[in-house]
Design a protein around this motif. Structure first.
Motif, PDB file in Angstrom:
ATOM      1  N   ARG A 114       9.912  11.413  47.498  1.00  0.00           N
ATOM      2  CA  ARG A 114      10.515  11.517  48.831  1.00  0.00           C
ATOM      3  C   ARG A 114      11.900  10.906  48.829  1.00  0.00           C
ATOM      4  O   ARG A 114      12.198  10.065  47.994  1.00  0.00           O
ATOM      5  N   GLU A 116      14.845   8.802  50.937  1.00  0.00           N
ATOM      6  CA  GLU A 116      15.213   7.974  52.088  1.00  0.00           C
ATOM      7  C   GLU A 116      16.727   7.979  52.283  1.00  0.00           C
ATOM      8  O   GLU A 116      17.217   7.668  53.359  1.00  0.00           O
ATOM      9  N   GLU A 174      17.886   5.086  45.444  1.00  0.00           N
ATOM     10  CA  GLU A 174      16.747   4.892  46.363  1.00  0.00           C
ATOM     11  C   GLU A 174      16.157   3.495  46.171  1.00  0.00           C
ATOM     12  O   GLU A 174      15.865   2.790  47.133  1.00  0.00           O
TER      13      GLU A 174
ATOM     14  N   GLN B 102       7.482  14.362  57.670  1.00  0.00           N
ATOM     15  CA  GLN B 102       8.629  13.454  57.588  1.00  0.00           C
ATOM     16  C   GLN B 102       8.535  12.280  58.557  1.00  0.00           C
ATOM     17  O   GLN B 102       9.416  11.428  58.572  1.00  0.00           O
ATOM     18  N   HIS B 105       8.653   8.686  57.104  1.00  0.00           N
ATOM     19  CA  HIS B 105       9.915   7.962  56.886  1.00  0.00           C
ATOM     20  C   HIS B 105      10.204   7.021  58.057  1.00  0.00           C
ATOM     21  O   HIS B 105      10.742   5.943  57.885  1.00  0.00           O
ATOM     22  N   GLN B 109      10.384   2.263  58.927  1.00  0.00           N
ATOM     23  CA  GLN B 109      11.476   1.482  59.524  1.00  0.00           C
ATOM     24  C   GLN B 109      10.919   0.404  60.455  1.00  0.00           C
ATOM     25  O   GLN B 109       9.970   0.667  61.195  1.00  0.00           O
TER      26      GLN B 109
END
Lengths: 317, 284
Positions: A114, A116, A174, B102, B105, B109
């Motif tokens: 993935r 970021e 990453e 997604q 992600h 945070q």
């Protein structure tokens, strides 16, 4: 089942603790009748089945197993993306689901497959974004930024757009970004996936240094046993959602009973591989051979031993 | 690295995304100009059809050409505001994020999800062409209508614009919650509801429709509340005998439902995941 070695870690210094954790998924079964089609049957898939283990602070744990063993599910449970079906997960003394926000300030998570980084921005912009969103103090950011730029050799492409990076550069960037808030615990899901030897070496060396220097707790999954052995001291093997082995690498080698072999090269360039357990019997056999040019002694690799083991488990792929 | 959430923190994040938007726009002068021109042309061409018809026939649905222009300006302003505040990274089209897996992600945070959603979509520079066109059309139509409204009217305009934007976003989140259960099937549901149904419908003077069709368009599928209904009120012709605050009440109800449904969907997502075993699970 395989030998299981229990590792006991002191409670006060526990970074990760899983107590009797199970996580089940459900798979729809093909319809064989009209009744099945109207009301589909579902099969329970135990991604994790009554798993208990703990990881001490400062430990470097290799988390391995064949495809479908439950490695990524564990990382998702530890980072609050999934809840366990039963059992309890504690990370740095916090509940990943109920205390996600304070936990995410202290944990770094990286999935090898993935992204970021912000694709349409330079790496440096993603780093600044991380600083703002995580609220990283300037001193910590400056220190970590110079550390990762230096040790992961990011400086040459720091101003390059993320989507223009090679896979190796992207993974280094990453990893660097993940570390900017100086996490106490790092969860890495296949960080060396698809990388060339040089990029792998850089990442492995960096992680080892980070673990040794800052006592950062690291849990890493990979299919590359050589990488894992080089990085971690302890390995936890999963099989079909259960802990099949938990101990250090030398114990794993012993438990796997890795075979020894003599590789004999003859003067006519032919080769012969002679497996052995008893050195005396081997020497006797070798002395009877004629035209020997060279003898090399070797042990089956961990990778070979585990391949045999995974094959015997017949894990789903 | 405190845990305190404050207005300063919210504005700090908005400033961060604004800076990133500007950096993106200024990286390439040619790209910036093309992007702005593309926004202007797409917006004007999508509105011109209805306006030209109204001009040719001296009005449509009981609205004069200038009143139609005001309504078109209103709908373009709503679309522009959506683009500016919820435009980036599929924040308005959240079903895409959910359907593609997604959302993980965002869970990494250290911020509440709502704050991420408020801040991440902010595109004040690259998202503004449609907004500028919309505001320009509103001002031009007011000159044509020979109106010189007072401060209360301007305040009402701002309120109706805010309601329409929130109605559109609330509608997206309500439908997008389906993607938590069926990610592949509903990945594009938000763009279907917003861009293909409500958006185009909001450009028409709906008073031409019979009541049986009109009522659903101010309730079940509220395209009428995005421009036609508030424009009629602002132009002094309240339709359907509904109260002037109806868009506000509707938006509040819609948001309550959207928040409830979205939270339920999120809990489902965290409990069951969206894995390869799920029928219609993530496409990757």
């Amino acid at each position: 089942m395989f030998t299981t070695v229990q590792t006991v870690t002191p409670k006060a210094g526990t970074a990760i603790e899983l107590r009797a954790v199970s996580k089940h998924f459900y798979q729809r079964q093909p319809a064989k009748s009209l009744a099945d089609w109207l009301s589909p049957k579902r099969r329970q898939i135990p991604a994790l089945d009554d798993v208990s283990f703990s990881v001490a602070r400062g430990e470097f744990l290799a988390y391995a197993g064949p495809n479908g063993a439950g490695k990524s599910t564990t990382i998702k449970l530890l980072s609050g993306m999934l809840t366990p079906t039963t059992g309890e997960v504690t990370v740095l003394g916090l509940s990943p689901l109920k205390e996600r926000i304070p936990l995410m300030r202290r944990v770094g998570v990286l999935f090898g497959n993935r992204r970021e980084l912000w694709s349409d921005h330079p790496v440096s912009a993603s780093f600044r974004w991380k600083r703002e969103v995580w609220g990283v103090p300037k001193a910590v950011f400056d220190e970590m930024e110079s550390l990762v730029l230096e040790l992961l050799d990011i400086r040459p492409f720091y101003q390059t757009l993320a989507r223009e990076l090679s896979l190796g550069q992207r993974m280094r960037a990453e990893l660097g970004m993940m570390l900017l808030h100086r996490p106490e615990l790092i969860l890495l899901d296949e960080p060396t996936l698809g990388l060339d030897v040089l990029a792998k070496r850089q990442i492995i060396a960096f992680l080892k240094e980070l673990n040794e220097r800052d006592q950062t707790t690291i849990l890493v999954t990979s299919h590359d046993m050589d990488d894992l052995e080089e990085m971690a001291r302890r390995i936890l093997l999963l099989s079909n959602g259960k802990v099949a082995f938990d101990g250090d690498f030398s114990a794993l080698r012993g438990a796997l009973k890795l075979g020894k072999k003599a590789l004999v090269r003859f003067r006519n360039q032919s080769l012969r591989e002679i497996p052995y357990d008893d050195i005396g019997a081997l020497l006797q056999e070798l002395s009877a051979l004629e035209g020997v040019a060279e003898i090399e002694f070797a042990q089956n690799s961990l990778e070979e031993g585990l391949a045999d083991l995974f094959s015997s488990w017949k894990a789903p792929s | 690295m405190g845990d305190k959430l404050s207005l300063r923190r919210v504005f700090g994040l908005l400033a961060l995304y604004a800076r990133m938007d500007l950096d993106w726009l200024l990286r390439d002068a040619k790209l910036s100009l093309l992007d702005a021109a593309n926004g202007l042309i797409a917006c004007l061409s999508s509105l011109s059809g209805v306006f030209l018809l109204a001009w040719r026939f001296g009005g449509v649905g009981g609205l004069s050409p200038w009143q139609i222009l005001f309504m078109l300006g209103f709908t373009a302003t709503v679309a522009g505001l959506c683009m500016v505040f919820f435009g980036s990274n599929n924040v308005a089209h959240i079903s895409r994020r959910i359907g593609r897996g997604q959302l993980d992600h965002m869970l990494l945070q250290p911020l509440p999800l709502w704050l991420q959603l408020i801040a991440e979509g902010f595109l004040p520079f690259s998202g503004c062409p449609r907004l500028l066109v919309g505001l320009g059309l509103v001002l031009w139509s007011l000159r044509g209508l020979e109106l010189s409204p007072g401060w209360f009217w301007w305040l009402s305009l701002a309120g109706y614009l805010a309601c329409a934007v929130l109605c559109l976003v609330g509608l997206s989140y309500l439908w997008s919650a389906l993607a938590f259960r069926w990610p592949v099937a509903f990945e594009e549901i938000s763009s279907v509801v917003i861009d293909e149904i409500c958006g185009p419908l909001s450009q028409y003077p709906l008073s031409i429709l019979p009541p049986a069709l009109l009522w659903p368009l101010v309730s079940i599928l509220p395209a009428g509340l995005l421009a036609w209904f508030p424009s009629c009120i602002l132009l002094g012709r309240p339709p359907l005998g509904l109260p002037e605050l109806y868009p506000l009440f509707f938006t509040l109800g819609l948001w309550a439902l959207a928040i409830f449904t979205f939270r339920k969907g999120l809990l489902y997502y965290v409990h069951y995941g969206s894995n390869r075993y799920t029928q219609g699970g993530h496409r990757n």
